[in-house]
Write a protein that holds these residues in place. Sequence first.
Motif, PDB file in Angstrom:
ATOM      1  N   SER A 171      -1.492  -5.962  -6.392  1.00  0.00           N
ATOM      2  CA  SER A 171      -1.936  -6.323  -5.047  1.00  0.00           C
ATOM      3  C   SER A 171      -2.707  -5.168  -4.408  1.00  0.00           C
ATOM      4  CB  SER A 171      -0.729  -6.691  -4.182  1.00  0.00           C
ATOM      5  OG  SER A 171      -1.125  -6.902  -2.860  1.00  0.00           O
ATOM      6  N   SER A 172      -2.192  -3.969  -4.569  1.00  0.00           N
ATOM      7  CA  SER A 172      -2.862  -2.793  -4.023  1.00  0.00           C
ATOM      8  C   SER A 172      -4.237  -2.602  -4.662  1.00  0.00           C
ATOM      9  CB  SER A 172      -2.005  -1.549  -4.243  1.00  0.00           C
ATOM     10  OG  SER A 172      -2.681  -0.408  -3.798  1.00  0.00           O
ATOM     11  N   GLN A 232      -6.601  -5.278  -3.268  1.00  0.00           N
ATOM     12  CA  GLN A 232      -7.014  -4.977  -1.901  1.00  0.00           C
ATOM     13  C   GLN A 232      -8.028  -3.836  -1.869  1.00  0.00           C
ATOM     14  OE1 GLN A 232      -3.311  -4.259   0.086  1.00  0.00           O
ATOM     15  NE2 GLN A 232      -2.834  -6.430   0.314  1.00  0.00           N
ATOM     16  N   THR A 233      -7.837  -2.840  -2.711  1.00  0.00           N
ATOM     17  CA  THR A 233      -8.786  -1.731  -2.786  1.00  0.00           C
ATOM     18  C   THR A 233     -10.139  -2.219  -3.274  1.00  0.00           C
ATOM     19  OG1 THR A 233      -6.989  -0.177  -3.195  1.00  0.00           O
ATOM     20  CG2 THR A 233      -9.205   0.546  -3.793  1.00  0.00           C
ATOM     21  N   ALA A 256      -1.051  -0.669   3.366  1.00  0.00           N
ATOM     22  CA  ALA A 256      -0.729  -0.070   2.076  1.00  0.00           C
ATOM     23  C   ALA A 256       0.471   0.849   2.244  1.00  0.00           C
ATOM     24  CB  ALA A 256      -1.930   0.718   1.553  1.00  0.00           C
ATOM     25  N   ALA A 302       3.147  -5.314  -6.892  1.00  0.00           N
ATOM     26  CA  ALA A 302       2.689  -4.501  -5.763  1.00  0.00           C
ATOM     27  C   ALA A 302       1.498  -3.648  -6.165  1.00  0.00           C
ATOM     28  CB  ALA A 302       3.824  -3.614  -5.256  1.00  0.00           C
TER      29      ALA A 302
END
Length: 102
Positions: free
Chosen positions: A8-9, A12-13, A31, A5
Amino acid sequence: MSTPALASSAYQTAARLMQQAAGQEPPKVNAPDFGAMVQTAVEGVVDKGRDMDAKAIGLMEGRMDVVDVVTAIAETETALETMVTVRDKVIAAYEEIMRMQI
């Protein structure tokens, strides 16, 4: 937060920042809410503390076993130490960000 996670965060950022740099509108990201995560963690520690208190009172009244009370105390202590460690890490990250040159 688990490692997948977190990764992934971070991805994405990074993607959002690249799109902003290219002048594109970033996609909507679901998020996790940091405040909600902190609130859930604090509530969990408080619940463990209440459980430990109830078991300690039960021990004094003769309704609980000593092993159950010691286990509840150990779980509460571990949860509280984890919360303090996370708090320290968040403060350290904030201080590091404040030291950055813009």
